[in-house]
Design a protein around this motif. Structure first.
Motif, PDB file in Angstrom:
ATOM      1  N   HIS A  31      36.453  36.322  53.470  1.00  0.00           N
ATOM      2  CA  HIS A  31      36.277  35.399  52.343  1.00  0.00           C
ATOM      3  C   HIS A  31      37.275  35.763  51.257  1.00  0.00           C
ATOM      4  CE1 HIS A  31      34.217  38.456  49.849  1.00  0.00           C
ATOM      5  NE2 HIS A  31      33.626  38.836  50.972  1.00  0.00           N
ATOM      6  N   ALA A  32      37.398  34.901  50.257  1.00  0.00           N
ATOM      7  CA  ALA A  32      38.286  35.226  49.134  1.00  0.00           C
ATOM      8  C   ALA A  32      37.600  36.231  48.235  1.00  0.00           C
ATOM      9  CB  ALA A  32      38.612  33.958  48.348  1.00  0.00           C
ATOM     10  N   MET A  33      38.377  37.040  47.550  1.00  0.00           N
ATOM     11  CA  MET A  33      37.819  37.951  46.554  1.00  0.00           C
ATOM     12  C   MET A  33      37.832  37.210  45.220  1.00  0.00           C
ATOM     13  SD  MET A  33      36.438  40.645  46.793  1.00  0.00           S
ATOM     14  CE  MET A  33      35.949  42.081  45.934  1.00  0.00           C
ATOM     15  N   LEU A  34      36.761  37.270  44.484  1.00  0.00           N
ATOM     16  CA  LEU A  34      36.717  36.586  43.191  1.00  0.00           C
ATOM     17  C   LEU A  34      36.678  37.639  42.086  1.00  0.00           C
ATOM     18  CD1 LEU A  34      35.494  34.423  45.296  1.00  0.00           C
ATOM     19  CD2 LEU A  34      34.664  33.301  43.241  1.00  0.00           C
ATOM     20  N   PHE A  35      37.750  37.683  41.327  1.00  0.00           N
ATOM     21  CA  PHE A  35      37.832  38.674  40.255  1.00  0.00           C
ATOM     22  C   PHE A  35      37.509  38.028  38.923  1.00  0.00           C
ATOM     23  CE2 PHE A  35      40.744  40.727  43.392  1.00  0.00           C
ATOM     24  CZ  PHE A  35      39.942  41.835  43.618  1.00  0.00           C
ATOM     25  N   ASP A  36      36.783  38.766  38.128  1.00  0.00           N
ATOM     26  CA  ASP A  36      36.381  38.280  36.822  1.00  0.00           C
ATOM     27  C   ASP A  36      37.446  38.594  35.778  1.00  0.00           C
ATOM     28  OD1 ASP A  36      34.511  37.347  34.860  1.00  0.00           O
ATOM     29  OD2 ASP A  36      34.189  39.446  34.313  1.00  0.00           O
ATOM     30  N   ARG A  37      38.027  39.798  35.865  1.00  0.00           N
ATOM     31  CA  ARG A  37      39.052  40.175  34.882  1.00  0.00           C
ATOM     32  C   ARG A  37      39.904  41.298  35.430  1.00  0.00           C
ATOM     33  NH1 ARG A  37      37.636  44.655  31.499  1.00  0.00           N
ATOM     34  NH2 ARG A  37      35.705  45.575  32.253  1.00  0.00           N
ATOM     35  N   GLY A  38      41.043  41.517  34.737  1.00  0.00           N
ATOM     36  CA  GLY A  38      41.938  42.593  35.126  1.00  0.00           C
ATOM     37  C   GLY A  38      42.516  43.251  33.892  1.00  0.00           C
ATOM     38  N   GLU A  39      42.850  44.506  34.018  1.00  0.00           N
ATOM     39  CA  GLU A  39      43.488  45.220  32.904  1.00  0.00           C
ATOM     40  C   GLU A  39      44.332  46.337  33.507  1.00  0.00           C
ATOM     41  OE1 GLU A  39      40.718  46.515  29.873  1.00  0.00           O
ATOM     42  OE2 GLU A  39      42.168  48.014  29.185  1.00  0.00           O
ATOM     43  N   VAL A  43      41.181  45.783  38.540  1.00  0.00           N
ATOM     44  CA  VAL A  43      40.517  44.475  38.488  1.00  0.00           C
ATOM     45  C   VAL A  43      39.021  44.691  38.685  1.00  0.00           C
ATOM     46  CG1 VAL A  43      42.335  42.843  39.162  1.00  0.00           C
ATOM     47  CG2 VAL A  43      41.211  44.193  40.934  1.00  0.00           C
ATOM     48  N   TRP A  44      38.219  43.769  38.137  1.00  0.00           N
ATOM     49  CA  TRP A  44      36.760  43.833  38.261  1.00  0.00           C
ATOM     50  C   TRP A  44      36.274  42.568  38.944  1.00  0.00           C
ATOM     51  CZ3 TRP A  44      39.529  46.206  34.548  1.00  0.00           C
ATOM     52  CH2 TRP A  44      39.161  47.505  34.181  1.00  0.00           C
ATOM     53  N   TYR A  51      38.143  47.965  40.878  1.00  0.00           N
ATOM     54  CA  TYR A  51      39.067  48.313  41.967  1.00  0.00           C
ATOM     55  C   TYR A  51      40.408  48.707  41.370  1.00  0.00           C
ATOM     56  CZ  TYR A  51      35.784  45.345  44.527  1.00  0.00           C
ATOM     57  OH  TYR A  51      34.657  44.780  45.048  1.00  0.00           O
ATOM     58  N   ILE A  52      41.055  49.680  41.962  1.00  0.00           N
ATOM     59  CA  ILE A  52      42.476  49.900  41.666  1.00  0.00           C
ATOM     60  C   ILE A  52      43.214  48.886  42.527  1.00  0.00           C
ATOM     61  CG2 ILE A  52      44.390  51.524  41.862  1.00  0.00           C
ATOM     62  CD1 ILE A  52      42.347  53.754  41.269  1.00  0.00           C
ATOM     63  N   ASP A  53      44.078  48.101  41.881  1.00  0.00           N
ATOM     64  CA  ASP A  53      44.656  46.931  42.548  1.00  0.00           C
ATOM     65  C   ASP A  53      45.975  47.293  43.239  1.00  0.00           C
ATOM     66  OD1 ASP A  53      45.405  44.435  43.338  1.00  0.00           O
ATOM     67  OD2 ASP A  53      45.586  43.578  41.318  1.00  0.00           O
ATOM     68  N   LEU A  54      45.970  47.328  44.567  1.00  0.00           N
ATOM     69  CA  LEU A  54      47.206  47.568  45.313  1.00  0.00           C
ATOM     70  C   LEU A  54      47.667  46.287  46.012  1.00  0.00           C
ATOM     71  CD1 LEU A  54      46.798  51.236  46.645  1.00  0.00           C
ATOM     72  CD2 LEU A  54      48.057  50.398  44.655  1.00  0.00           C
ATOM     73  N   CYS A  55      47.305  45.163  45.424  1.00  0.00           N
ATOM     74  CA  CYS A  55      47.840  43.862  45.830  1.00  0.00           C
ATOM     75  C   CYS A  55      48.701  43.352  44.667  1.00  0.00           C
ATOM     76  CB  CYS A  55      46.696  42.898  46.144  1.00  0.00           C
ATOM     77  SG  CYS A  55      47.205  41.185  46.323  1.00  0.00           S
ATOM     78  N   CYS A  56      48.159  43.473  43.458  1.00  0.00           N
ATOM     79  CA  CYS A  56      48.852  43.074  42.226  1.00  0.00           C
ATOM     80  C   CYS A  56      49.309  41.620  42.283  1.00  0.00           C
ATOM     81  CB  CYS A  56      50.007  44.021  41.924  1.00  0.00           C
ATOM     82  SG  CYS A  56      49.426  45.617  41.377  1.00  0.00           S
ATOM     83  N   SER A  57      48.329  40.743  42.472  1.00  0.00           N
ATOM     84  CA  SER A  57      48.598  39.300  42.463  1.00  0.00           C
ATOM     85  C   SER A  57      49.713  38.958  43.454  1.00  0.00           C
ATOM     86  CB  SER A  57      48.976  38.829  41.055  1.00  0.00           C
ATOM     87  OG  SER A  57      48.119  39.385  40.094  1.00  0.00           O
ATOM     88  N   HIS A  58      49.664  39.594  44.624  1.00  0.00           N
ATOM     89  CA  HIS A  58      50.663  39.369  45.677  1.00  0.00           C
ATOM     90  C   HIS A  58      52.074  39.648  45.172  1.00  0.00           C
ATOM     91  CE1 HIS A  58      47.159  37.717  47.555  1.00  0.00           C
ATOM     92  NE2 HIS A  58      47.076  36.782  46.630  1.00  0.00           N
ATOM     93  N   GLY A  59      52.170  40.481  44.173  1.00  0.00           N
ATOM     94  CA  GLY A  59      53.491  40.886  43.662  1.00  0.00           C
ATOM     95  C   GLY A  59      53.845  40.264  42.329  1.00  0.00           C
ATOM     96  N   ALA A  60      53.011  39.360  41.817  1.00  0.00           N
ATOM     97  CA  ALA A  60      53.380  38.658  40.570  1.00  0.00           C
ATOM     98  C   ALA A  60      53.195  39.532  39.333  1.00  0.00           C
ATOM     99  CB  ALA A  60      52.559  37.383  40.438  1.00  0.00           C
ATOM    100  N   THR A  61      52.184  40.402  39.359  1.00  0.00           N
ATOM    101  CA  THR A  61      51.910  41.171  38.138  1.00  0.00           C
ATOM    102  C   THR A  61      52.497  42.581  38.248  1.00  0.00           C
ATOM    103  OG1 THR A  61      49.676  41.476  39.046  1.00  0.00           O
ATOM    104  CG2 THR A  61      49.910  39.903  37.258  1.00  0.00           C
ATOM    105  N   LEU A  62      53.806  42.655  38.262  1.00  0.00           N
ATOM    106  CA  LEU A  62      54.487  43.952  38.357  1.00  0.00           C
ATOM    107  C   LEU A  62      54.273  44.794  37.103  1.00  0.00           C
ATOM    108  CD1 LEU A  62      56.458  45.957  39.709  1.00  0.00           C
ATOM    109  CD2 LEU A  62      58.349  44.536  38.929  1.00  0.00           C
TER     110      LEU A  62
END
Ligand SMILES: Cc1ncc(COP(=O)(O)O)c(C=O)c1O
Length: 438
Positions: A31-39, A43-44, A51-62
């Protein structure tokens, strides 16, 4: 049932497949992951789990989630009423900055997605050369338009001979015969590139490729392959395009072309260029870019091209990538994360290989020796990768699986060395369970 599952199922009632983008379903979860917020690098989800994000918006949020510089630029654009579909001073400012930063850029144009950028770049190359064919590399991904939706995720048993890889379609619904204009060559095979030019040279408008092949994790080009890329298109009157939608800004401000010391005729930039907002770019040699209307005869237009909010975000992001020390930090985090993760796999006797460069990396399960092209990557143990991703998510590290062979993962510049240690501690737990077969 938790809120993530509940909201995903609600979305499925009206949103086709529950997502706005097919690959947004994480195949490891189903299923898709639904995140409420990120900092920053975290991401939460809707249930409040971090979670520690090792996707990073598929590379968009460098830069990381909620970067203060990008946010200030966006707020400034919003405060001015965001009149879009017009030019303002920020467009020229960003164009100039990009031309000063990325080696091949003498002129640029803005689009909203990487798909549009490669689509327009290929049209321009055909207009400039007056030729029909595009040479692409097996497995390299250039977006979702019909011209390049072939040989992107070919199953291992449908690859065909290395001398002429199958143009396996990446979707149904493609017009019959489109693949007649494609020449497909395996990555890192200069001998086969040469053979393809001998056979089709007079018809090839452009060679398009990923200069660092991140769409199969992280595969670097060999020096011989790069030499052939510099030599053959030019010798045969074709245009060399580096698709840097994913590689741009990942290891150098000037992207893979700066890092590798190879300057293409044209390139595309995407993802990180917009600092988390939908901005992409194509550009290159003035002589070629001058073929675009209104000076020339090749069309490129779009209502949302260069949206003022995205251009403002892009300016803030590119300025941040140019700050002294930015890449020292990226390389320090990369070394600790990739070496640390490899050591965890080795310690637990899990046959897995971490290959990374700069801020993105791949993990290959059940392979021995380096991964050099799609044919190597597609043979890794996908089932084990899915289990690893599922366990990592349970331990609080977010990885995304796109459903293809190997995938690219990555970190953001907001990640500190302390965050890396925490990520490795969490991942140790995941790998320990993987090794026990639980
Ligand atoms: C190398 C490359 N080109 C093009 C694209 C398409 O970009 P977008 O998803 O923004 O349309 C991607 C997306 O992952 C990519 O990695």
């Amino acid at each position: 049932m938790n809120r993530v599952r509940e909201q995903y199922e609600r979305a499925c009632r009206y949103l086709a497949g529950g997502v706005s983008s097919s690959t947004r379903v994480n195949k490891a979860l189903g299923h898709a992951m639904l995140f409420d917020r990120g900092e920053g690098c975290r991401v939460w989800d809707l249930d409040g789990r971090d979670y520690i994000d090792l996707c990073c918006s598929h590379g968009a949020t460098l830069l990381g989630h909620g970067d203060a510089r990008v946010r200030a630029a966006v707020e400034a654009a919003l405060a001015r009423g965001f009149p879009c579909s017009y030019e303002n001073t920020w467009h020229a400012e960003l164009a100039e900055l990009l031309c000063q930063t990325v080696p091949c850029l003498e002129r640029v144009r803005f689009t909203s997605s990487g798909t549009e950028a490669t689509m327009h770049c290929l049209r321009l190359a055909r207009a400039f050369t007056g030729r029909p064919k595009i040479l692409k590399f097996e497995g390299n991904f250039h977006g979702y338009h019909d011209q390049v939706m072939f040989a992107i995720g070919t199953p291992a048993d449908r690859l065909g001979p290395e001398e002429s890889p199958a143009p396996y379609p990446g979707s149904t619904g493609l017009a019959a015969g489109l693949d007649r204009n494609l020449v497909i060559v395996p990555y890192n095979r200069p001998d086969l590139l040469e053979a393809a030019f001998q056979r089709h040279g007079a018809e090839i408008a452009a060679v398009i490729g990923e200069p660092i092949y991140y769409n199969a994790g992280c595969i670097q080009p060999t020096r011989e392959f790069l030499d052939a890329l510099q030599r053959l298109p030019r010798a045969h009157g074709a245009v060399l395009i580096f698709d840097e939608v994913l590689s741009a800004f990942r290891m150098a401000p000037g992207g893979a072309q700066e890092y590798l010391g190879v300057t293409p005729d044209l390139c595309t930039l995407g993802k990180a260029v917009g600092g988390g907002f939908p901005l992409s770019v194509f550009g290159g040699r003035k002589e070629i870019m001058d073929r675009l209307m209104p000076q020339g005869d090749c069309q490129h237009s779009g209502t949302y091209n260069g949206h003022v909010v995205c251009v403002a975000a892009g300016l803030a992001a590119v300025r941040a990538y140019r700050q002294p020390g930015f890449y020292d930090h990226i390389f320090a985090v990369a070394k600790r994360l990739y070496d640390g993760l490899q050591a965890i796999f080795d310690r637990h006797g899990v046959a897995a290989r971490v290959q990374g460069l700069g801020a993105r990396f791949g993990i290959y399960f059940g392979v021995s020796g380096p991964i050099r092209n799609y044919r190597d990557a597609v043979r890794h143990h996908r089932d084990q990768m899915l289990r690893f991703i599922r366990l990592a998510i349970e331990q609080g590290v977010y990885f995304h699986d796109y459903g293809g062979s190997a995938c690219h993962h990555g970190f953001c510049a907001a990640m500190t060395l302390t965050d890396v240690e925490e990520a490795l501690r969490r991942l140790e737990g995941a790998v320990a369970q993987l090794a026990q077969g639980t």
